[in-house]
Scaffold this motif. Structure first.
Motif, short mmCIF file in Angstrom:
data_model
loop_
_atom_site.label_atom_id
_atom_site.label_comp_id
_atom_site.label_asym_id
_atom_site.label_seq_id
_atom_site.Cartn_x
_atom_site.Cartn_y
_atom_site.Cartn_z
N HIS A 146 139.68 79.33 45.39
CA HIS A 146 138.96 78.29 44.66
C HIS A 146 139.80 77.03 44.50
O HIS A 146 139.28 75.91 44.55
CB HIS A 146 138.52 78.82 43.29
CG HIS A 146 137.39 79.81 43.37
ND1 HIS A 146 137.62 81.17 43.47
CD2 HIS A 146 136.05 79.63 43.41
CE1 HIS A 146 136.46 81.81 43.55
NE2 HIS A 146 135.48 80.89 43.50
N LEU A 149 139.63 75.23 47.81
CA LEU A 149 138.33 74.58 47.98
C LEU A 149 138.23 73.32 47.12
O LEU A 149 137.68 72.30 47.57
CB LEU A 149 137.21 75.56 47.61
CG LEU A 149 135.79 75.05 47.84
CD1 LEU A 149 135.55 74.78 49.32
CD2 LEU A 149 134.78 76.06 47.32
N ALA A 150 138.78 73.37 45.92
CA ALA A 150 138.74 72.19 45.04
C ALA A 150 139.53 71.03 45.66
O ALA A 150 139.08 69.88 45.62
CB ALA A 150 139.32 72.55 43.67
N ASP A 153 137.46 69.61 48.59
CA ASP A 153 136.33 68.80 48.11
C ASP A 153 136.81 67.45 47.59
O ASP A 153 136.12 66.45 47.69
CB ASP A 153 135.56 69.55 47.03
CG ASP A 153 134.73 70.70 47.60
OD1 ASP A 153 134.48 70.70 48.82
OD2 ASP A 153 134.36 71.61 46.82
N ASP A 154 138.03 67.44 47.03
CA ASP A 154 138.59 66.21 46.49
C ASP A 154 139.06 65.28 47.62
O ASP A 154 138.83 64.07 47.59
CB ASP A 154 139.76 66.54 45.56
CG ASP A 154 140.33 65.32 44.87
OD1 ASP A 154 139.57 64.36 44.63
OD2 ASP A 154 141.53 65.32 44.57
N GLY A 156 138.44 65.64 51.09
CA GLY A 156 137.56 65.48 52.25
C GLY A 156 138.10 66.12 53.51
O GLY A 156 137.39 66.77 54.27
N SER A 176 135.34 68.64 55.21
CA SER A 176 134.10 68.86 54.48
C SER A 176 133.00 68.01 55.11
O SER A 176 133.13 66.78 55.22
CB SER A 176 134.29 68.47 53.01
OG SER A 176 133.08 68.62 52.31
N GLY A 178 129.78 68.14 54.08
CA GLY A 178 128.69 67.94 53.14
C GLY A 178 127.64 69.02 53.27
O GLY A 178 127.56 69.74 54.28
N GLY A 180 127.46 71.89 51.96
CA GLY A 180 127.99 73.24 52.06
C GLY A 180 128.51 73.63 53.42
O GLY A 180 128.75 74.82 53.68
N TYR A 182 131.44 73.11 56.59
CA TYR A 182 132.83 72.72 56.80
C TYR A 182 133.19 72.95 58.27
O TYR A 182 132.70 73.88 58.90
CB TYR A 182 133.77 73.56 55.92
CG TYR A 182 133.45 73.46 54.45
CD1 TYR A 182 134.07 72.52 53.64
CD2 TYR A 182 132.50 74.32 53.86
CE1 TYR A 182 133.78 72.42 52.29
CE2 TYR A 182 132.21 74.22 52.51
CZ TYR A 182 132.84 73.26 51.73
OH TYR A 182 132.54 73.16 50.41
N LYS A 202 130.27 77.85 53.10
CA LYS A 202 131.25 78.02 52.02
C LYS A 202 131.77 79.44 51.95
O LYS A 202 132.97 79.68 51.78
CB LYS A 202 130.60 77.63 50.69
CG LYS A 202 131.55 77.74 49.50
CD LYS A 202 130.86 77.28 48.22
CE LYS A 202 131.77 77.46 47.02
NZ LYS A 202 131.11 77.01 45.76
#
Length: 364
Positions: A146, A149-150, A153-154, A156, A176, A178, A180, A182, A202
């Protein structure tokens, strides 16, 4: 052979073999031997397994005629050298091939350069403590799915790298897309050159992170590297210490990734070019290449490393440059490949290696 001369020992598994009718080592060591002879020293190359630490003697290769470094070489039984340049291949070092050499050299007070240097994570921690942190892309240890993943997402774009890796092995780019989705991409796995591109959801990405958690990895923000001709560019900057123990730049070598490539390593499809060629190509696209700033950043980082590793003598940095001029250190190479250097750079490198060995022998 004059046993009174002080000896620079080069620990290497590179063999002496017939080269155009003359049995001698690669040109680099001949050039080192030439510089050593001019300074009243001699160079001897040896395999770490050819040292008898009890008798403190070794079987080593030296030029038959000390003033003919490019002539034939022969094996001789010698006393231990005054200083050692440890230049065993990285993969053998990882397997522990040089451990006995390092341990016994330390025990006997023989200075050795190219010491064991920190892994990617430890080096990151070192540099994060000082004013050089601006040269580091955001980097964290991979500790949870997690958390990774964070970060992704932050940022890109992120790179997942094995902490003990080298040569672009196992470096994975994750983008990423968008909704969901990758994209996972790599050019070289841990075991082979293998170009892989795949889109995952994801859940599949989380399984990928779980797999990487089994061994130590980093997760690093993807830098939007300078592109020239549609190809990402980074810069190998090789720096060495010389006769006064100070760092010098041997050269800056641009490396262009293959189109849509993940890493610029030559084995993974990258290509080197001259700095002059790159500057010219970039100018045609209205882009500038502040090579001096890139070089100075590498020298500053090397100087910082010396405070923790005073016997470090040669380093290679892969430096990244963004279009906006920001400079980042992507990787540090404790044993940068000389194959990237031009002939004139290699000659300069051989002189620095010889001069620093002599300096270290007197200042250890």
């Amino acid at each position: 052979m004059n046993q009174q001369k002080q000896t620079i020992g080069v620990a290497t598994t590179t063999t002496v073999k017939d080269r155009g009718g003359t049995e001698r080592p690669v040109r680099y060591y001949c050039e080192m031997a030439q510089h050593a002879e001019r300074a009243g020293w001699r160079l001897a190359i040896f395999d770490p397994s050819d040292v008898n630490w009890k008798s403190q003697r070794m079987s080593a290769w030296v030029p038959i005629a000390s003033d003919r470094a490019f002539g034939p070489w022969q094996r001789e039984e010698l006393t231990l050298p005054s200083v050692v340049y440890e230049n065993v291949f990285v993969h053998l070092n990882i397997q522990g091939y040089s451990q006995a050499l390092r341990r016994n050299a330390h025990r006997l007070g023989i200075p050795l350069f190219n010491p064991a240097l920190p892994n990617k994570w430890r080096l990151t921690q070192w540099l994060q403590t000082g004013d050089l942190r601006a040269f580091l892309p955001s980097t964290e240890r991979l500790q949870s799915t997690h958390g990774a993943l964070a970060h992704l997402d932050d940022w890109g774009v992120a790179y997942v790298k094995p902490i003990g890796g080298y040569g672009g092995r196992g470096v994975v780019q994750i983008c990423s897309l968008g909704h969901g989705a990758y994209r996972i991409a790599w050019d070289r796995s841990l075991h082979s050159v293998q170009r892989v591109r795949k889109t995952v959801n994801k859940e599949q990405l989380m399984r990928f992170f779980e797999q990487k958690l089994r061994t130590p990895h980093l997760v690093q923000r993807g830098i939007p590297l300078l592109e020239v001709g549609g190809r990402k560019v980074d810069f190998r900057v090789v720096v060495q210490r010389g006769a006064k123990g100070q760092w010098h730049s041997v050269g800056v070598v641009p490396k262009l990734a293959a189109r849509h490539g993940v890493v610029t390593n030559l084995v993974a499809g990258g290509e080197r070019c001259s700095l002059e060629q790159l500057i010219t190509r970039a100018a045609l696209e209205g882009k500038s290449v502040p090579a001096g700033d890139v070089e100075n950043a590498a020298l500053r980082i090397a100087d910082f490393i010396t405070r923790r590793c005073p016997d470090a003598g040669v380093l290679g940095f892969d430096m990244g440059l963004e279009d906006n001029g920001d400079i980042y250190m992507i990787e540090m190479n404790p044993k940068p490949a000389r194959s990237l250097l031009t002939a004139s750079m290699r000659r300069e490198s051989a002189k620095y290696s010889t001069d620093f060995a002599r300096w270290l022998a007197h200042h250890h």
